[in-house]
Design a protein around this motif. Structure first.
Motif, PDB file in Angstrom:
ATOM      1  N   GLU A  11    -103.854  63.120 -64.900  1.00 23.19           N
ATOM      2  CA  GLU A  11    -103.160  61.831 -64.904  1.00 23.19           C
ATOM      3  C   GLU A  11    -103.467  61.094 -66.197  1.00 23.19           C
ATOM      4  O   GLU A  11    -104.465  61.362 -66.853  1.00 23.19           O
ATOM      5  CB  GLU A  11    -103.644  60.990 -63.719  1.00 23.19           C
ATOM      6  CG  GLU A  11    -103.284  61.577 -62.372  1.00 23.19           C
ATOM      7  CD  GLU A  11    -103.988  60.824 -61.263  1.00 23.19           C
ATOM      8  OE1 GLU A  11    -105.091  60.292 -61.486  1.00 23.19           O
ATOM      9  OE2 GLU A  11    -103.428  60.752 -60.166  1.00 23.19           O
ATOM     10  N   CYS A  12    -102.646  60.137 -66.522  1.00 23.62           N
ATOM     11  CA  CYS A  12    -102.877  59.321 -67.708  1.00 23.62           C
ATOM     12  C   CYS A  12    -104.251  58.661 -67.617  1.00 23.62           C
ATOM     13  O   CYS A  12    -104.553  58.026 -66.609  1.00 23.62           O
ATOM     14  CB  CYS A  12    -101.784  58.250 -67.806  1.00 23.62           C
ATOM     15  SG  CYS A  12    -102.073  57.077 -69.149  1.00 23.62           S
ATOM     16  N   PRO A  13    -105.082  58.808 -68.659  1.00 24.78           N
ATOM     17  CA  PRO A  13    -106.414  58.181 -68.634  1.00 24.78           C
ATOM     18  C   PRO A  13    -106.354  56.664 -68.687  1.00 24.78           C
ATOM     19  O   PRO A  13    -107.340  55.983 -68.421  1.00 24.78           O
ATOM     20  CB  PRO A  13    -107.101  58.759 -69.879  1.00 24.78           C
ATOM     21  CG  PRO A  13    -105.996  59.207 -70.758  1.00 24.78           C
ATOM     22  CD  PRO A  13    -104.849  59.581 -69.870  1.00 24.78           C
ATOM     23  N   VAL A  14    -105.224  56.117 -69.044  1.00 22.70           N
ATOM     24  CA  VAL A  14    -105.079  54.666 -69.150  1.00 22.70           C
ATOM     25  C   VAL A  14    -104.570  54.069 -67.844  1.00 22.70           C
ATOM     26  O   VAL A  14    -105.135  53.126 -67.304  1.00 22.70           O
ATOM     27  CB  VAL A  14    -104.123  54.292 -70.305  1.00 22.70           C
ATOM     28  CG1 VAL A  14    -103.965  52.776 -70.405  1.00 22.70           C
ATOM     29  CG2 VAL A  14    -104.636  54.857 -71.633  1.00 22.70           C
ATOM     30  N   CYS A  15    -103.471  54.627 -67.330  1.00 26.76           N
ATOM     31  CA  CYS A  15    -102.819  53.971 -66.186  1.00 26.76           C
ATOM     32  C   CYS A  15    -102.642  54.884 -64.972  1.00 26.76           C
ATOM     33  O   CYS A  15    -102.055  54.484 -63.985  1.00 26.76           O
ATOM     34  CB  CYS A  15    -101.459  53.422 -66.623  1.00 26.76           C
ATOM     35  SG  CYS A  15    -100.199  54.709 -66.818  1.00 26.76           S
ATOM     36  N   ARG A  16    -103.137  56.134 -65.088  1.00 28.07           N
ATOM     37  CA  ARG A  16    -102.980  57.104 -63.998  1.00 28.07           C
ATOM     38  C   ARG A  16    -101.524  57.509 -63.766  1.00 28.07           C
ATOM     39  O   ARG A  16    -101.150  57.991 -62.712  1.00 28.07           O
ATOM     40  CB  ARG A  16    -103.567  56.584 -62.684  1.00 28.07           C
ATOM     41  CG  ARG A  16    -105.044  56.313 -62.760  1.00 28.07           C
ATOM     42  CD  ARG A  16    -105.816  57.601 -62.944  1.00 28.07           C
ATOM     43  NE  ARG A  16    -107.196  57.338 -63.350  1.00 28.07           N
ATOM     44  CZ  ARG A  16    -107.980  58.262 -63.931  1.00 28.07           C
ATOM     45  NH1 ARG A  16    -107.513  59.448 -64.190  1.00 28.07           N
ATOM     46  NH2 ARG A  16    -109.197  57.983 -64.276  1.00 28.07           N
ATOM     47  N   GLY A  17    -100.708  57.263 -64.795  1.00 30.30           N
ATOM     48  CA  GLY A  17     -99.321  57.690 -64.714  1.00 30.30           C
ATOM     49  C   GLY A  17     -99.183  59.174 -65.008  1.00 30.30           C
ATOM     50  O   GLY A  17    -100.171  59.892 -65.118  1.00 30.30           O
ATOM     51  N   CYS A  18     -97.956  59.598 -65.188  1.00 35.98           N
ATOM     52  CA  CYS A  18     -97.656  61.013 -65.374  1.00 35.98           C
ATOM     53  C   CYS A  18     -97.491  61.332 -66.863  1.00 35.98           C
ATOM     54  O   CYS A  18     -96.639  60.757 -67.532  1.00 35.98           O
ATOM     55  CB  CYS A  18     -96.374  61.349 -64.608  1.00 35.98           C
ATOM     56  SG  CYS A  18     -95.990  63.093 -64.631  1.00 35.98           S
ATOM     57  N   GLU A  32     -97.614  62.535 -73.966  1.00 29.78           N
ATOM     58  CA  GLU A  32     -97.324  61.115 -73.847  1.00 29.78           C
ATOM     59  C   GLU A  32     -97.215  60.729 -72.379  1.00 29.78           C
ATOM     60  O   GLU A  32     -96.754  61.512 -71.555  1.00 29.78           O
ATOM     61  CB  GLU A  32     -96.010  60.811 -74.575  1.00 29.78           C
ATOM     62  CG  GLU A  32     -95.672  59.341 -74.624  1.00 29.78           C
ATOM     63  CD  GLU A  32     -94.413  59.079 -75.463  1.00 29.78           C
ATOM     64  OE1 GLU A  32     -94.312  59.640 -76.567  1.00 29.78           O
ATOM     65  OE2 GLU A  32     -93.539  58.344 -74.990  1.00 29.78           O
ATOM     66  N   CYS A  33     -97.606  59.486 -72.091  1.00 27.72           N
ATOM     67  CA  CYS A  33     -97.510  58.973 -70.728  1.00 27.72           C
ATOM     68  C   CYS A  33     -96.110  58.403 -70.485  1.00 27.72           C
ATOM     69  O   CYS A  33     -95.586  57.659 -71.313  1.00 27.72           O
ATOM     70  CB  CYS A  33     -98.556  57.888 -70.502  1.00 27.72           C
ATOM     71  SG  CYS A  33     -98.400  57.064 -68.909  1.00 27.72           S
ATOM     72  N   ALA A  34     -95.535  58.742 -69.358  1.00 29.38           N
ATOM     73  CA  ALA A  34     -94.200  58.265 -69.032  1.00 29.38           C
ATOM     74  C   ALA A  34     -94.205  56.788 -68.660  1.00 29.38           C
ATOM     75  O   ALA A  34     -93.185  56.117 -68.727  1.00 29.38           O
ATOM     76  CB  ALA A  34     -93.625  59.085 -67.886  1.00 29.38           C
ATOM     77  N   ASP A  35     -95.364  56.289 -68.269  1.00 31.84           N
ATOM     78  CA  ASP A  35     -95.434  54.920 -67.773  1.00 31.84           C
ATOM     79  C   ASP A  35     -95.869  53.900 -68.830  1.00 31.84           C
ATOM     80  O   ASP A  35     -95.256  52.863 -68.988  1.00 31.84           O
ATOM     81  CB  ASP A  35     -96.368  54.849 -66.579  1.00 31.84           C
ATOM     82  CG  ASP A  35     -95.777  55.536 -65.361  1.00 31.84           C
ATOM     83  OD1 ASP A  35     -94.536  55.645 -65.297  1.00 31.84           O
ATOM     84  OD2 ASP A  35     -96.534  55.976 -64.501  1.00 31.84           O
ATOM     85  N   CYS A  36     -96.973  54.216 -69.538  1.00 30.53           N
ATOM     86  CA  CYS A  36     -97.520  53.211 -70.446  1.00 30.53           C
ATOM     87  C   CYS A  36     -97.408  53.609 -71.912  1.00 30.53           C
ATOM     88  O   CYS A  36     -97.840  52.872 -72.786  1.00 30.53           O
ATOM     89  CB  CYS A  36     -98.982  52.917 -70.099  1.00 30.53           C
ATOM     90  SG  CYS A  36    -100.122  54.211 -70.590  1.00 30.53           S
ATOM     91  N   SER A  37     -96.850  54.778 -72.184  1.00 32.29           N
ATOM     92  CA  SER A  37     -96.630  55.253 -73.551  1.00 32.29           C
ATOM     93  C   SER A  37     -97.924  55.515 -74.326  1.00 32.29           C
ATOM     94  O   SER A  37     -97.884  55.648 -75.549  1.00 32.29           O
ATOM     95  CB  SER A  37     -95.745  54.278 -74.344  1.00 32.29           C
ATOM     96  OG  SER A  37     -94.467  54.208 -73.763  1.00 32.29           O
TER      97      SER A  37
HETATM   98 ZN   LIG Z   1    -100.213  55.714 -68.838  1.00 30.67          ZN
END
Ligand SMILES: [Zn+2]
Length: 74
Positions: A11-18, A32-37
């Motif tokens: 998961e994204c280390p920043v926001c746990r996004g994808c 790249e994170c789909a949620d927080c870029s």
């Molecule tokens: Zn993220």
């Protein structure tokens, strides 16, 4: 030789996004994170062999949490 097209992305280390693997221009790749870029650095490659290594490298960076947070101007 085994070729695994599926990456073991955490998961994204920043926001746990994808996170997802992004190729740009046919010569570099990042995750790249789909949620927080948030994203890893780009890794450049010159051929198919290097491409696989570059993908593995950015996936590893991502999974270690070595990402650049996008500046959202907060
Ligand atoms: Zn993220």
């Amino acid at each position: 030789m085994e070729i695994n097209p599926n990456f073991s992305l955490e998961e994204c280390p920043v926001c746990r996004g994808c996170g997802f693997v992004v190729h740009e221009g046919g010569w570099n790749v990042q995750v790249e994170c789909a949620d927080c870029s948030a994203h890893t650095v780009y890794v450049e490659y010159a051929d198919e062999t290097q491409k696989k290594e570059a993908e593995k490298q950015v996936v590893k960076l991502w999974n270690m949490g070595k990402v650049i947070k996008s500046d959202s101007g907060g």
